[in-house]
Write a protein that holds these residues in place. Structure first.
Motif, PDB file in Angstrom:
ATOM      1  N   PHE A 183     -14.838   8.561 108.031  1.00 45.45           N
ATOM      2  CA  PHE A 183     -16.151   7.949 108.127  1.00 45.45           C
ATOM      3  C   PHE A 183     -16.032   6.448 107.884  1.00 45.45           C
ATOM      4  O   PHE A 183     -15.084   5.974 107.251  1.00 45.45           O
ATOM      5  CB  PHE A 183     -17.120   8.573 107.105  1.00 45.45           C
ATOM      6  CG  PHE A 183     -17.374  10.043 107.333  1.00 45.45           C
ATOM      7  CD1 PHE A 183     -18.320  10.461 108.260  1.00 45.45           C
ATOM      8  CD2 PHE A 183     -16.662  11.009 106.638  1.00 45.45           C
ATOM      9  CE1 PHE A 183     -18.558  11.803 108.472  1.00 45.45           C
ATOM     10  CE2 PHE A 183     -16.881  12.352 106.843  1.00 45.45           C
ATOM     11  CZ  PHE A 183     -17.836  12.754 107.770  1.00 45.45           C
ATOM     12  N   THR A 184     -17.001   5.705 108.387  1.00 47.11           N
ATOM     13  CA  THR A 184     -16.985   4.243 108.253  1.00 47.11           C
ATOM     14  C   THR A 184     -17.682   3.774 106.985  1.00 47.11           C
ATOM     15  O   THR A 184     -17.651   2.593 106.661  1.00 47.11           O
ATOM     16  CB  THR A 184     -17.650   3.593 109.476  1.00 47.11           C
ATOM     17  OG1 THR A 184     -18.995   4.091 109.594  1.00 47.11           O
ATOM     18  CG2 THR A 184     -16.875   3.929 110.742  1.00 47.11           C
ATOM     19  N   LYS A 185     -18.345   4.682 106.258  1.00 46.27           N
ATOM     20  CA  LYS A 185     -19.023   4.341 105.006  1.00 46.27           C
ATOM     21  C   LYS A 185     -18.932   5.535 104.065  1.00 46.27           C
ATOM     22  O   LYS A 185     -18.640   6.656 104.506  1.00 46.27           O
ATOM     23  CB  LYS A 185     -20.486   3.975 105.258  1.00 46.27           C
ATOM     24  CG  LYS A 185     -21.303   5.107 105.843  1.00 46.27           C
ATOM     25  CD  LYS A 185     -22.751   4.690 106.066  1.00 46.27           C
ATOM     26  CE  LYS A 185     -23.580   5.861 106.627  1.00 46.27           C
ATOM     27  NZ  LYS A 185     -25.001   5.480 106.827  1.00 46.27           N
ATOM     28  N   PRO A 186     -19.166   5.317 102.749  1.00 46.48           N
ATOM     29  CA  PRO A 186     -19.123   6.460 101.829  1.00 46.48           C
ATOM     30  C   PRO A 186     -20.093   7.556 102.280  1.00 46.48           C
ATOM     31  O   PRO A 186     -21.279   7.308 102.493  1.00 46.48           O
ATOM     32  CB  PRO A 186     -19.541   5.842 100.490  1.00 46.48           C
ATOM     33  CG  PRO A 186     -19.170   4.406 100.604  1.00 46.48           C
ATOM     34  CD  PRO A 186     -19.393   4.036 102.053  1.00 46.48           C
ATOM     35  N   VAL A 202     -17.213  13.323  98.426  1.00 40.94           N
ATOM     36  CA  VAL A 202     -17.649  12.001  98.864  1.00 40.94           C
ATOM     37  C   VAL A 202     -16.434  11.342  99.512  1.00 40.94           C
ATOM     38  O   VAL A 202     -15.436  11.045  98.844  1.00 40.94           O
ATOM     39  CB  VAL A 202     -18.171  11.135  97.697  1.00 40.94           C
ATOM     40  CG1 VAL A 202     -18.525   9.743  98.204  1.00 40.94           C
ATOM     41  CG2 VAL A 202     -19.378  11.792  97.051  1.00 40.94           C
ATOM     42  N   ILE A 203     -16.513  11.147 100.819  1.00 38.85           N
ATOM     43  CA  ILE A 203     -15.384  10.589 101.569  1.00 38.85           C
ATOM     44  C   ILE A 203     -15.603   9.091 101.725  1.00 38.85           C
ATOM     45  O   ILE A 203     -16.622   8.649 102.268  1.00 38.85           O
ATOM     46  CB  ILE A 203     -15.244  11.274 102.936  1.00 38.85           C
ATOM     47  CG1 ILE A 203     -15.066  12.790 102.736  1.00 38.85           C
ATOM     48  CG2 ILE A 203     -14.078  10.697 103.712  1.00 38.85           C
ATOM     49  CD1 ILE A 203     -14.979  13.564 104.014  1.00 38.85           C
ATOM     50  N   GLN A 204     -14.651   8.316 101.240  1.00 34.68           N
ATOM     51  CA  GLN A 204     -14.733   6.867 101.296  1.00 34.68           C
ATOM     52  C   GLN A 204     -14.246   6.359 102.648  1.00 34.68           C
ATOM     53  O   GLN A 204     -13.498   7.041 103.363  1.00 34.68           O
ATOM     54  CB  GLN A 204     -13.882   6.242 100.176  1.00 34.68           C
ATOM     55  CG  GLN A 204     -14.289   6.651  98.776  1.00 34.68           C
ATOM     56  CD  GLN A 204     -15.674   6.142  98.408  1.00 34.68           C
ATOM     57  OE1 GLN A 204     -16.147   5.128  98.938  1.00 34.68           O
ATOM     58  NE2 GLN A 204     -16.339   6.857  97.487  1.00 34.68           N
ATOM     59  N   PRO A 205     -14.680   5.146 103.043  1.00 36.17           N
ATOM     60  CA  PRO A 205     -14.170   4.566 104.294  1.00 36.17           C
ATOM     61  C   PRO A 205     -12.644   4.437 104.237  1.00 36.17           C
ATOM     62  O   PRO A 205     -12.066   4.185 103.172  1.00 36.17           O
ATOM     63  CB  PRO A 205     -14.848   3.188 104.338  1.00 36.17           C
ATOM     64  CG  PRO A 205     -16.034   3.311 103.459  1.00 36.17           C
ATOM     65  CD  PRO A 205     -15.665   4.291 102.378  1.00 36.17           C
TER      66      PRO A 205
END
Length: 304
Positions: A183-186, A202-205
């Protein structure tokens, strides 16, 4: 190669096809159980619209040594089930030479100059396309998203897991693609499955995930095993079901072809699990709820 040797190869092809439909079966014809035979009969009927008897399977498929070749019409059914076409097509492909015989060229006659360069250019083009395909395929393979059982490290089928992106407390479904999850944002993501505990992340950029471990839901996996495996001890199975199924259990089975649904209570559903049948193995759990004691209180099932 004799026809009996070809039949042995067809038996192996049939066994591989059976394992595709029943991946939990890791044995061979010798370890084939009576329940496996019923499953195979059911698979063959569904795929070919023709039937093979239990006695025929015991006579021709289970033995390690076959004395004579079965009838051609039965061989045709097996070939159709194993995606081999007909018996004639199967034997033709197996008897073809593995290396093509190159046609001799008269040394006196030489190909035209332009034809020579055309052939060389075509070979280079094929090689270039093959190299690009290999690099792309290798890259995709390296980036394949893997779901794993956190205890056994076995691969979890993506069809059994649903992924959602959480936006403003709303869950938006997303597809579990073959590539890494990026992803491009949290971004908050939750994975749900009837057989595994929900997993929130929660996947960070710039933090691609290639492997995600899921904690198994033990009671749900036990019910799944009862639905898909051969019966061992029905009395033990009955006692286990009394423990893991809630007294007020409700089971909804969605019928195919928009025919509606069937309802089962605890006693009715347990009876189905105690004595499995080929139709039970066609059922798939898609939703499941548990009470405070982790006992299963609600199940939604689809049939295929």
């Amino acid at each position: 190669m004799t026809e009996l040797e070809l039949f042995y190869q067809l038996k192996e092809q049939v066994l591989r096809q059976y394992k595709e439909s029943h991946p939990y079966f890791m044995g061979n014809w010798k370890s084939f159980t009576s329940q496996d035979i019923l499953n195979l009969m059911d698979d063959i009927q569904c795929q070919t619209k023709q039937t093979i008897s239990e006695k025929w399977i015991y006579t021709h498929l289970k033995p390690e040594v076959n004395v004579k070749l079965p009838r051609k019409d039965m061989l045709a059914i097996l070939c159709s089930y194993a995606q081999c076409g007909s018996w004639e097509e199967f034997t033709f492909k197996k008897l073809q030479p593995q290396t093509p015989i190159l046609e001799q060229v008269n040394p006196i006659s030489k190909p035209p100059f332009s034809y020579f360069y055309l052939v060389i250019g075509g070979m280079l083009l094929v090689g270039l396309i093959g190299g690009v395909w290999w690099m792309v395929n290798k890259s995709n393979k390296d980036e394949t998203l893997q779901l794993q059982n956190s205890y056994t490290k076995d691969t979890v089928a993506k069809e059994e897991v649903k992924a959602y992106v959480i936006e403003d407390t709303m869950e938006k479904p997303i597809e579990l693609s073959k590539t890494k999850m990026e992803f491009t944002k949290p971004t908050q993501v939750v994975l749900k499955s009837p057989f595994y505990e929900p997993k929130k992340m929660v996947i960070q950029p710039n933090e691609p995930l290639s492997t995600i471990e899921l904690k198994p839901n033990d009671y749900a996996l036990i019910v799944k095993a009862f639905m898909k495996s051969d019966i061992k001890n029905w009395q033990t199975r009955k006692q286990q079901l009394q423990k893991i199924l809630a007294d007020d259990l409700e089971v909804i089975v969605m019928l195919p072809n928009n025919l509606g649904a069937e309802y089962f209570n605890k006693e009715e559903f347990a009876q189905k699990l105690i004595i499995p049948s080929p139709s039970l193995k066609k059922m798939n759990i898609v939703e499941l709820q548990q009470d405070e004691q982790k006992r299963i209180k609600w199940i939604r099932i689809t049939q295929h």
